[in-house]
Design an enzyme around this catalytic site. Sequence first.
Site, mmCIF file in Angstrom:
data_model
loop_
_atom_site.group_PDB
_atom_site.id
_atom_site.type_symbol
_atom_site.label_atom_id
_atom_site.label_comp_id
_atom_site.label_asym_id
_atom_site.label_seq_id
_atom_site.Cartn_x
_atom_site.Cartn_y
_atom_site.Cartn_z
ATOM 1 N N GLU A 90 -13.498 5.281 8.710
ATOM 2 C CA GLU A 90 -12.466 4.376 8.163
ATOM 3 C C GLU A 90 -11.783 3.580 9.285
ATOM 4 O OE1 GLU A 90 -9.209 6.255 5.874
ATOM 5 O OE2 GLU A 90 -8.007 4.460 6.156
ATOM 6 N N LYS B 227 -9.835 -3.466 -2.839
ATOM 7 C CA LYS B 227 -8.547 -3.842 -3.418
ATOM 8 C C LYS B 227 -8.595 -5.258 -4.002
ATOM 9 C CE LYS B 227 -5.650 -0.307 -1.397
ATOM 10 N NZ LYS B 227 -4.421 0.082 -0.706
ATOM 11 N N ASP C 262 -1.545 -0.829 5.863
ATOM 12 C CA ASP C 262 -1.877 -0.189 7.136
ATOM 13 C C ASP C 262 -3.375 -0.260 7.417
ATOM 14 O OD1 ASP C 262 -2.484 2.040 5.208
ATOM 15 O OD2 ASP C 262 -3.012 3.025 7.108
ATOM 16 N N SER D 181 -2.565 1.349 -4.479
ATOM 17 C CA SER D 181 -3.009 2.464 -3.646
ATOM 18 C C SER D 181 -4.390 2.989 -4.010
ATOM 19 C CB SER D 181 -1.994 3.609 -3.775
ATOM 20 O OG SER D 181 -2.509 4.789 -3.226
ATOM 21 N N ALA D 182 -5.169 3.270 -2.990
ATOM 22 C CA ALA D 182 -6.453 3.941 -3.176
ATOM 23 C C ALA D 182 -6.257 5.458 -3.179
ATOM 24 C CB ALA D 182 -7.411 3.519 -2.072
ATOM 25 N N ASP E 290 -0.210 5.121 0.990
ATOM 26 C CA ASP E 290 -0.468 6.097 2.054
ATOM 27 C C ASP E 290 -0.392 5.467 3.440
ATOM 28 O OD1 ASP E 290 -1.022 8.514 0.567
ATOM 29 O OD2 ASP E 290 -2.842 7.527 -0.128
ATOM 30 N N ASP F 231 0.872 -1.174 0.000
ATOM 31 C CA ASP F 231 0.000 0.000 0.000
ATOM 32 C C ASP F 231 0.919 1.237 0.000
ATOM 33 O OD1 ASP F 231 -2.315 1.650 0.625
ATOM 34 O OD2 ASP F 231 -1.494 1.755 2.653
#
Length: 289
Positions: free
Chosen positions: A85, A202, A227, A153-154, A40, A38
């Site tokens: 989140e 994902k 994370d 990555s989102a 961020d 990932d």
Amino acid sequence: MIPELSKSSVFMRDPGRVEQMLASMRNAGSSTLQVISDFDMTLTRFAYNGKRCPTCHNILDNSELISEDCKAKLQDLLDTYYPIEIDSTRSVEEKLPLMVEWWTKAHELLVQQKIRKDNLAPAVRESEAMLREGYQQFFDNLHQMCVPLLIFSAGIGDVLEEVIRQAGVFHPNVKVFSNYMDFDESGVLQAFKGQLIHIYNKREGALLNTEHFHELRSRSNVLLLGDSLGDLHMADGVTDMQNILKIGYLNDKVEERKPSYLNAYDIVLEKDETMDVPNGILLYITGQK
Ligand code: TMP
Ligand code: MG
């Protein structure tokens, strides 16, 4: 075996299993390894000197490319949706539509700002984005050992690429799956391309990219870094998996979320702003130590 695993930030549900997996991966050698990470708050720092570091989206939110009015709206979105989140009392099913709502609203606001492609690099340069301590060794070592690194990555692909380019680590072994901006012929942002990636899809993102995983089919050992619990699905497209060692950065709401992270990740790194553990593990698996 790996001195970094004795750091006080390291927690493991089953250290014996981790040891076994590491030995098996080392035996198989670096030609069978791929790394999926990932971006961020995994490759980038969560905080520095007590201050939060920005995500890809935040780099734009805090930049001169966004009007004051839009900044306030993006901040409202962050204040509303970030607590959701990281809320360990809500299920993924409950959070999923809310995360789609967050990403959709944020992207709509960004598109309204008529962001110019050539302004992205200066915005990244002036931002407070920081890769984790030890990032250079991480990227350079994977490059030297010819181990492919997929950054999944989102966040925003264009911004993420600029961060690693400016840090001098966007090596040819790095591939990125992310949300990319679509610019019109005059270089102004008009939309986002393709299927939206948010933190909880994902798996779908991975399954859309079967070609990439097919190319890497001989690399049956995976080191996964994330994370969020959504990051655990980044390797869902990997074919013929032998071992998957999952390392999770637990950055925020540590006590509340620790049980679920310990359950889901093989190694949990609590408030650890460094790449020490992934670096130590890579040296070991690739037989350099
Ligand atoms: P990722 O780290 O799983 O790729 O997810 C991207 C992060 O971006 C996620 O932690 C939430 C964050 N984010 C923002 O900071 N601002 C936004 O506007 C959006 C949509 C996401
Ligand atoms: Mg993340």
